[in-house]
Motif scaffolding. Structure first.
Motif, PDB file in Angstrom:
ATOM      1  N   GLY A 307      40.624  32.047  46.189  1.00  0.00           N
ATOM      2  CA  GLY A 307      41.262  32.289  44.666  1.00  0.00           C
ATOM      3  C   GLY A 307      41.254  33.934  44.391  1.00  0.00           C
ATOM      4  O   GLY A 307      42.628  33.890  43.447  1.00  0.00           O
ATOM      5  N   LEU A 308      40.640  34.829  44.499  1.00  0.00           N
ATOM      6  CA  LEU A 308      40.597  35.970  44.050  1.00  0.00           C
ATOM      7  C   LEU A 308      42.024  36.760  44.876  1.00  0.00           C
ATOM      8  O   LEU A 308      42.428  38.096  43.400  1.00  0.00           O
ATOM      9  N   CYS A 309      42.250  36.697  45.767  1.00  0.00           N
ATOM     10  CA  CYS A 309      43.629  36.790  46.335  1.00  0.00           C
ATOM     11  C   CYS A 309      44.911  36.795  45.652  1.00  0.00           C
ATOM     12  O   CYS A 309      46.025  37.210  45.203  1.00  0.00           O
ATOM     13  N   VAL A 310      45.006  35.049  45.139  1.00  0.00           N
ATOM     14  CA  VAL A 310      45.880  34.699  44.608  1.00  0.00           C
ATOM     15  C   VAL A 310      46.240  35.260  42.990  1.00  0.00           C
ATOM     16  O   VAL A 310      47.048  36.134  42.574  1.00  0.00           O
ATOM     17  N   ALA A 311      44.906  35.078  42.033  1.00  0.00           N
ATOM     18  CA  ALA A 311      44.404  35.834  41.258  1.00  0.00           C
ATOM     19  C   ALA A 311      45.230  37.884  41.065  1.00  0.00           C
ATOM     20  O   ALA A 311      45.627  38.057  40.654  1.00  0.00           O
ATOM     21  N   ALA A 312      44.763  38.642  42.460  1.00  0.00           N
ATOM     22  CA  ALA A 312      45.288  39.607  42.550  1.00  0.00           C
ATOM     23  C   ALA A 312      46.408  40.191  42.457  1.00  0.00           C
ATOM     24  O   ALA A 312      47.496  40.786  42.459  1.00  0.00           O
ATOM     25  N   ALA A 313      46.928  38.532  43.647  1.00  0.00           N
ATOM     26  CA  ALA A 313      48.574  39.271  44.114  1.00  0.00           C
ATOM     27  C   ALA A 313      49.534  39.450  42.946  1.00  0.00           C
ATOM     28  O   ALA A 313      50.026  40.634  43.091  1.00  0.00           O
ATOM     29  N   GLN A 314      49.575  39.484  41.336  1.00  0.00           N
ATOM     30  CA  GLN A 314      50.393  39.450  40.773  1.00  0.00           C
ATOM     31  C   GLN A 314      50.791  40.909  41.196  1.00  0.00           C
ATOM     32  O   GLN A 314      51.889  41.275  40.548  1.00  0.00           O
ATOM     33  N   HIS A 315      49.805  41.722  40.764  1.00  0.00           N
ATOM     34  CA  HIS A 315      50.015  42.888  40.642  1.00  0.00           C
ATOM     35  C   HIS A 315      50.014  43.907  41.488  1.00  0.00           C
ATOM     36  O   HIS A 315      50.410  44.785  41.529  1.00  0.00           O
ATOM     37  N   PHE A 316      50.750  43.337  42.842  1.00  0.00           N
ATOM     38  CA  PHE A 316      51.509  44.122  43.750  1.00  0.00           C
ATOM     39  C   PHE A 316      53.187  43.753  44.136  1.00  0.00           C
ATOM     40  O   PHE A 316      53.758  44.338  44.549  1.00  0.00           O
TER      41      PHE A 316
END
Ligand code: NAG
Length: 349
Positions: A307-316
Motif C-alpha cells: 500500500g505504501l509503495c502504491v501511495a508513494a509512486a506518484q512522487h517518482f
C-alpha cells in the motif's frame, strides 16, 4: 487526587499526538504531520536564483534535462538574488575540472553570495555525480554545495544528507493494474528483469528456481510481460536495471534491492519512509537466503508495504509539464528542506 488526575491528563495529552503519529504509521512519509504544510509553504515562499551560464547548457538526457527545463520555467526562479534561499550553478555535464574551477572562481569574485556560505546555499546538477578533486574551488563546490545526480550514483560520488538523487525515468506508464488483494495469489515470489549482462552468482541461482521469474532481454513493455503483476516482490540489482523501480512500486510489486553495501542515495531519502516500502538485502546468502527472507515477511506487513509503495509512486513520476507532487516538485521540496544554511557576513574593517 485532583493533582494526580491532572497529571494523568497531562500525560495523556502529551502522549496523544505521538500515538496518532505512529497509528498513522501507514504513511509513506517520514514526517507525515508536517509534510503537506511544508510543501504548501514551499510553493508560496521558495525562491531560487540562477546564475547566468557562461556557455549554453546541454543536459541531453532525462531526468536531468527534465529537471533543468522544469526549473527554468518554474515559479521558484527569482531575478532578485537578495530574496533567494538557494543559488543554482548551471554547467554542462561534460565540463572539465578546469572550467569548473574557473566558474567557481568567478562566482567567488563577482558575487557576494558564495563567500557567505562557501557554497553551502548553492546547488548544481551533474547526472553521474563527480569525485573529490585536488582543485580547491571544485572541492568547495563538491563538499559544500548540494549535488543533484541521477539514481543510482557511484559510491563516493554522493555525500549523504547533503546530496540528492533524481528518480530514474520510468520506461513505461506508472499505473499497472495489480490483482487486488484476495484475488488470485501471485504466481511468483519474485520477479527480476535482468539486463542479460551483469554477472551475478545470485542471478544464476534465481534462474534455476521456479519460484522466481527471471526475464533476460526484457522489453520496455511491462504490461505484457506479466512478471510484475504476477509476482509478490520485484528484485533489483542495485546499479543495473533500476529504471522501472517506480513502475514496480506503482503496480504494488514490493521492491527488493540487492546490494552488498549500505546505500544512502535512494530518491526522496529524506521524505519517504523507505524502510517500510522496500527490502534491502545482500547477495552473500544467495537465492536460498533470499527466499527464506521473503517467505518470512508476514502477510499483514507485506500488504502494508504494498500500500505504501502504491501511495508513494506518484512522487517518482516525471512530467514534461511539472505537476503537483511529482518528481520535479519533490526534488524542489528536498532543496527547500536544505535551505537553512548559516550565512556569514563579511566583516568590513
Ligand atoms: C571572497 O573571498 C575571497 C577571499 O577568500 C576574495 O578574494 C574575494 O574577493 C571575495 N569575494 C567578494 C565578492 O568579496
Amino acid at each position: 487526587m485532583a493533582a494526580s488526575y491532572f497529571l494523568v491528563l497531562l500525560l495523556f495529552l502529551s502522549l496523544g499526538p505521538h500515538r496518532a503519529l505512529s497509528a498513522a504509521g501507514a504513511s509513506p512519509y517520514l514526517y507525515p504531520a508536517t509534510f503537506f504544510k511544508n510543501y504548501e509553504r514551499m510553493l508560496t515562499s521558495f525562491k531560487i536564483f540562477i546564475y547566468t551560464p557562461n556557455n549554453p547548457i546541454a543536459f541531453t538526457a532525462p531526468p536531468a534535462s527534465l529537471f533543468y527545463d522544469s526549473l527554468l520555467r518554474s515559479r521558484f526562479v527569482t531575478a532578485d538574488a537578495d530574496e533567494a534561499h538557494l543559488f543554482f550553478v548551471p554547467f554542462s555535464p561534460d565540463a572539465s575540472t578546469r572550467s569548473l574551477a574557473r566558474l567557481v572562481r568567478e562566482l567567488r569574485g563577482n558575487f557576494p553570495y558564495w563567500n557567505r556560505t562557501l557554497g553551502a546555499d548553492h546547488f548544481f546538477v551533474h547526472p553521474t555525480g563527480f569525485d573529490f578533486t585536488a582543485d580547491r574551488n571544485v572541492l568547495e563546490l563538491k563538499k559544500n554545495s548540494v549535488q543533484i545526480s541521477v539514481f543510482p550514483t557511484t559510491s563516493g560520488y554522493f555525500i549523504p544528507h547533503k546530496d540528492v538523487t533524481l528518480p530514474p525515468v520510468s520506461p513505461r506508464a506508472l499505473t499497472l493494474p495489480h490483482a487486488p488483494p484476495g484475488e488470485e495469489p501471485p504466481s511468483f515470489l519474485g520477479y527480476l528483469r535482468w539486463d542479460g549482462e551483469t554477472e551475478s552468482v545470485m542471478v544464476n541461482e534465481l534462474k534455476l528456481d521456479d519460484e522466481f521469474a527471471v526475464e533476460s532481454q526484457p522489453s520496455d513493455d511491462l504490461g505484457g510481460g506479466g512478471g510484475v503483476q504476477s509476482s509478490k516482490f520485484c528484485l533489483f540489482l542495485y546499479g543495473a536495471d533500476v529504471a522501472w523501480l517506480p513502475a514496480a512500486m506503482a503496480s504494488g510489486c514490493v521492491p527488493v534491492i540487492i546490494v552488498d553495501r549500505p546505500i544512502q542515495d535512494l530518491p526522496l531519502m529524506d521524505v519517504l519512509r523507505w524502510s517500510e516500502m522496500a527490502i534491502l538485502v545482500g547477495s552473500t546468502r544467495g537465492a536460498a537466503g533470499l527466499k527464506e527472507l521473503l517467505r518470512g515477511v508476514k502477510e499483514e506487513d507485506y500488504e502494508r508495504m504494498r500500500g505504501l509503495c502504491v501511495a508513494a509512486a506518484q512522487h517518482f513520476l516525471w512530467n514534461a509539464e511539472a505537476k503537483p507532487y511529482d518528481a520535479f516538485h519533490m526534488l524542489i521540496y528536498q532543496l527547500w528542506l536544505r535551505r537553512h544554511t548559516i550565512r556569514y557576513a563579511r566583516r568590513e574593517m
